[in-house]
Design a protein around this motif. Structure first.
Motif, PDB file in Angstrom:
ATOM      1  N   GLN A  55       0.851  -1.198  -0.013  1.00 53.44           N
ATOM      2  CA  GLN A  55      -0.005   0.094  -0.027  1.00 53.44           C
ATOM      3  C   GLN A  55       0.962   1.385   0.069  1.00 53.44           C
ATOM      4  N   THR A  56       1.840   1.276   0.825  1.00 55.53           N
ATOM      5  CA  THR A  56       2.414   2.512   1.070  1.00 55.53           C
ATOM      6  C   THR A  56       3.578   3.027  -0.022  1.00 55.53           C
ATOM      7  N   ALA A  57       4.342   1.913  -0.541  1.00 53.98           N
ATOM      8  CA  ALA A  57       5.314   1.936  -1.267  1.00 53.98           C
ATOM      9  C   ALA A  57       4.762   1.772  -2.704  1.00 53.98           C
ATOM     10  N   ILE A  58       4.311   0.342  -3.057  1.00 55.80           N
ATOM     11  CA  ILE A  58       4.071   0.197  -4.572  1.00 55.80           C
ATOM     12  C   ILE A  58       2.789   0.712  -4.952  1.00 55.80           C
ATOM     13  N   LEU A  59       1.766   0.872  -4.093  1.00 51.33           N
ATOM     14  CA  LEU A  59       0.419   1.783  -4.575  1.00 51.33           C
ATOM     15  C   LEU A  59       0.536   3.252  -4.589  1.00 51.33           C
ATOM     16  N   ASP A  60       1.191   3.786  -3.381  1.00 51.16           N
ATOM     17  CA  ASP A  60       1.196   5.129  -3.178  1.00 51.16           C
ATOM     18  C   ASP A  60       2.358   5.842  -3.925  1.00 51.16           C
ATOM     19  N   LYS A  61       3.526   5.164  -4.187  1.00 48.38           N
ATOM     20  CA  LYS A  61       4.487   5.674  -4.684  1.00 48.38           C
ATOM     21  C   LYS A  61       4.900   5.241  -5.971  1.00 48.38           C
ATOM     22  N   LEU A  62       4.295   4.130  -6.655  1.00 46.61           N
ATOM     23  CA  LEU A  62       4.535   3.749  -7.859  1.00 46.61           C
ATOM     24  C   LEU A  62       3.444   3.886  -8.745  1.00 46.61           C
ATOM     25  N   VAL A  63       2.377   2.762  -8.329  1.00 46.41           N
ATOM     26  CA  VAL A  63       1.190   2.530  -9.359  1.00 46.41           C
ATOM     27  C   VAL A  63       0.350   3.721  -9.693  1.00 46.41           C
ATOM     28  N   TYR A  64       0.012   4.637  -8.430  1.00 44.46           N
ATOM     29  CA  TYR A  64      -0.949   5.527  -8.719  1.00 44.46           C
ATOM     30  C   TYR A  64      -0.082   6.719  -9.371  1.00 44.46           C
TER      31      TYR A  64
ATOM     32  N   TRP B 184      23.400 -11.483 -11.123  1.00 39.49           N
ATOM     33  CA  TRP B 184      24.156 -10.282 -10.989  1.00 39.49           C
ATOM     34  C   TRP B 184      23.433  -9.030 -11.129  1.00 39.49           C
ATOM     35  N   LEU B 185      22.140  -9.006 -11.862  1.00 36.84           N
ATOM     36  CA  LEU B 185      21.498  -8.238 -12.323  1.00 36.84           C
ATOM     37  C   LEU B 185      20.785  -7.500 -10.909  1.00 36.84           C
ATOM     38  N   SER B 186      20.567  -8.117 -10.094  1.00 34.21           N
ATOM     39  CA  SER B 186      20.113  -7.827  -8.810  1.00 34.21           C
ATOM     40  C   SER B 186      20.976  -6.778  -8.057  1.00 34.21           C
ATOM     41  N   ARG B 187      22.367  -6.894  -8.276  1.00 34.52           N
ATOM     42  CA  ARG B 187      23.214  -6.065  -7.621  1.00 34.52           C
ATOM     43  C   ARG B 187      23.125  -4.559  -7.808  1.00 34.52           C
ATOM     44  N   ILE B 188      22.557  -4.150  -8.996  1.00 32.72           N
ATOM     45  CA  ILE B 188      22.313  -2.954  -9.544  1.00 32.72           C
ATOM     46  C   ILE B 188      21.161  -2.137  -8.428  1.00 32.72           C
ATOM     47  N   PRO B 189      20.050  -2.730  -8.436  1.00 28.91           N
ATOM     48  CA  PRO B 189      19.153  -1.935  -7.302  1.00 28.91           C
ATOM     49  C   PRO B 189      19.630  -2.057  -6.076  1.00 28.91           C
ATOM     50  N   LEU B 190      20.361  -3.038  -5.819  1.00 31.15           N
ATOM     51  CA  LEU B 190      21.085  -3.111  -4.370  1.00 31.15           C
ATOM     52  C   LEU B 190      22.101  -2.196  -4.329  1.00 31.15           C
ATOM     53  N   ALA B 191      22.835  -1.842  -5.270  1.00 31.38           N
ATOM     54  CA  ALA B 191      23.938  -0.676  -5.083  1.00 31.38           C
ATOM     55  C   ALA B 191      23.347   0.425  -4.929  1.00 31.38           C
ATOM     56  N   LEU B 192      22.221   0.842  -5.847  1.00 26.56           N
ATOM     57  CA  LEU B 192      21.341   2.189  -5.667  1.00 26.56           C
ATOM     58  C   LEU B 192      20.865   2.240  -4.277  1.00 26.56           C
TER      59      LEU B 192
ATOM     60  N   TRP C 162      12.411   6.458  -4.637  1.00 27.94           N
ATOM     61  CA  TRP C 162      12.893   5.144  -5.527  1.00 27.94           C
ATOM     62  C   TRP C 162      13.229   3.962  -4.540  1.00 27.94           C
ATOM     63  N   TRP C 163      14.082   4.571  -3.564  1.00 23.86           N
ATOM     64  CA  TRP C 163      14.609   3.684  -2.412  1.00 23.86           C
ATOM     65  C   TRP C 163      13.280   2.869  -1.619  1.00 23.86           C
ATOM     66  N   GLN C 164      12.115   3.344  -1.339  1.00 25.79           N
ATOM     67  CA  GLN C 164      11.360   2.722  -0.818  1.00 25.79           C
ATOM     68  C   GLN C 164      10.774   1.681  -1.639  1.00 25.79           C
ATOM     69  N   ILE C 165      10.531   2.226  -3.012  1.00 21.73           N
ATOM     70  CA  ILE C 165       9.861   1.260  -3.860  1.00 21.73           C
ATOM     71  C   ILE C 165      10.878   0.059  -4.245  1.00 21.73           C
ATOM     72  N   ILE C 166      12.140   0.163  -4.489  1.00 24.80           N
ATOM     73  CA  ILE C 166      12.938  -0.897  -4.375  1.00 24.80           C
ATOM     74  C   ILE C 166      13.287  -1.811  -3.239  1.00 24.80           C
TER      75      ILE C 166
ATOM     76  N   ILE D  81      22.061   0.957  -1.445  1.00 27.13           N
ATOM     77  CA  ILE D  81      23.215   1.151  -0.442  1.00 27.13           C
ATOM     78  C   ILE D  81      23.843   2.285  -0.424  1.00 27.13           C
ATOM     79  N   GLY D  82      24.330   2.736  -1.840  1.00 25.36           N
ATOM     80  CA  GLY D  82      24.644   4.212  -2.401  1.00 25.36           C
ATOM     81  C   GLY D  82      23.978   5.224  -1.799  1.00 25.36           C
ATOM     82  N   ALA D  83      22.672   5.216  -2.109  1.00 24.41           N
ATOM     83  CA  ALA D  83      21.834   6.268  -1.379  1.00 24.41           C
ATOM     84  C   ALA D  83      21.763   6.383   0.086  1.00 24.41           C
ATOM     85  N   GLY D  84      21.892   5.203   0.556  1.00 27.07           N
ATOM     86  CA  GLY D  84      21.873   5.274   2.096  1.00 27.07           C
ATOM     87  C   GLY D  84      22.987   5.612   2.724  1.00 27.07           C
TER      88      GLY D  84
END
Lengths: 204, 205
Positions: A47-56, A86-94, B38-42, A96-99
């Motif tokens: 609800q809070t991440a997928i619907l509110d921040k992505l789908v809608y 290895w593709l899953s490392r890309i979102p993980l890197a984003l 984006w962080w929250q979505i991922i 970790i890097g942002a954090g």
């Protein structure tokens, strides 16, 4: 009859049965708790991440840039493939890097600068009185920091000063322990109160 | 390729989030909010991957007959929450919230309170005044334990006042020093991650 209170009471007793020893009733309650907790998290994040921040925003407001996190999120599922894992490392890197990027200024301010500034108190008050507590904070802070200073051997003055730091740390650990025990005790009292009042109706 | 792209992504994301702190420009603010969203979505997708892995492992254990009843309960409970949310919604009075309020929340609180017994038992076995440090630890813990009891406020003000003084001054001093250490350590690690020197998340590659 309040079926919610009955269910909550029975499950509370099922968890307390662990105090005797590990048993199937406890394991049932534990498994139920694990499943419900994951299910609850799943619904909340949906609800809070997928619907509110992505789908809608993507489909109702046409924010096409959100296709990027959608693709990155879907890349996480590549972990189940050996070839594309290895593709899953890309979102993980984003993530970790942002954090890490936001952690540097936050840590510098909250954990370092603010702690230092709050520790610097006047040792003599405006009325001319000596601030003993302020001195305790200053000595405690510096001596504990001296204990964690490993660039020089803890001998002589540094060794003695670092030793004072260990006393302050023991006070901190003891006080934290006492506080934790009391917080757990208050939760225990709350559960026992629930059992006696809402579940068994012994108390009103 | 498999490690270079993630390293570049990590560097860029880290620099954006670090540099936005030094700018109050609306574009920088918007970028910060965008990356946060984006962080929250991922993160939500990583949770779904975790749930999929959990379900996969549970199904495998059920097929093998290993702890079959308990794994089945976990799996059914997991599926029931989204189903209840789909059928009855998540508003006050819905079956989803009823399950949370009457099953999940009481069990969580009970597990939390269970620790009171283990902490008491561990302290009974572990608390020994062997040397000066251990004695200080014991005395500080006892004072705080006594000072936090409501009955002590009726008997005397000394112990509760001493408790607050210990927590606000000597204990706070050591806590601040430890927090400063944690802050400096976290900053160093974060910098190492952004620069690609710390690659644990790439399995060391």
């Amino acid at each position: 009859m309040d079926w919610g209170a009955v269910a909550a009471g029975l499950l509370t007793l099922a968890i307390y049965s662990f105090l005797y020893r590990d048993n199937p009733v406890y394991k049932f309650a534990e498994s139920l708790l694990i499943g419900l907790s994951i299910g609850y998290a799943l619904v909340t994040f949906w609800q809070t991440a997928i619907l509110d921040k992505l789908v809608y925003p993507l489909f109702s407001h046409g924010q096409l840039l959100l296709i990027v996190p959608l693709l990155l999120g879907l890349m996480m599922f590549s972990r189940f493939s050996r070839r594309l894992g290895w593709l899953s490392r890309i979102p993980l890197a984003l993530m970790i890097g942002a954090g890490a990027g936001s952690a540097i200024p936050a840590m510098l301010y909250e954990r370092t600068l603010r702690q230092v500034s709050n520790s610097i108190q006047p040792l003599v008050t405006a009325g001319g009185q000596f601030n003993f507590s302020g001195l305790v904070v200053l000595v405690g802070l510096l001596s504990t920091l001296a204990y964690f200073y490993f660039s020089r051997e803890h001998k002589g003055f540094l060794g003695s000063f670092a030793k004072i730091g260990t006393y302050f740390m023991m006070i901190f650990f003891g006080a934290t322990f006492g506080y934790t025990v009391m917080s757990r005790m208050s939760t225990l009292i709350g559960r026992v109160d629930f059992l006696l009042t809402d579940f068994l109706h012994y108390l009103k | 390729m498999s490690s270079r792209i993630p390293l570049i992504v990590c560097l860029v994301a880290g620099l954006i989030m670090f540099l936005q702190y030094f700018s109050a420009h609306p574009v920088a603010r918007a970028m910060f909010n965008q990356v946060n969203d984006w962080w929250q979505i991922i993160f939500a997708f990583t949770l779904f991957v975790g749930v999929a892995a959990f379900m996969n492992n549970s199904m495998r254990a059920i097929r093998r007959g290993k702890e079959r009843p308990f794994k089945t309960v976990s799996l059914l409970a997991l599926i029931s929450m989204p189903l209840l949310a789909i059928i009855g919604g998540t508003k006050i009075g819905s079956p989803f919230l009823w399950t949370f309020d009457n099953l999940q929340a009481p069990m969580q609180a009970t597990v939390f309170s269970l620790l009171a017994f283990f902490v008491a038992s561990a302290s009974f076995r572990g608390f020994r005044a062997r040397n000066l440090q251990a004695t200080i630890l014991l005395v500080a813990a006892l004072i705080v334990l006594l000072g936090r009891m409501p009955i002590m406020a009726y008997l005397s003000d000394t112990i509760p006042e001493l408790t607050y003084w210990i927590q606000d001054y000597p204990s706070m001093a050591a806590r601040r020093a430890i927090l400063i250490g944690i802050g400096l350590g976290s900053m160093t690690t974060a910098l190492r991650v952004i620069l690609g020197l710390e690659r644990t998340y790439l399995r060391g590659q």
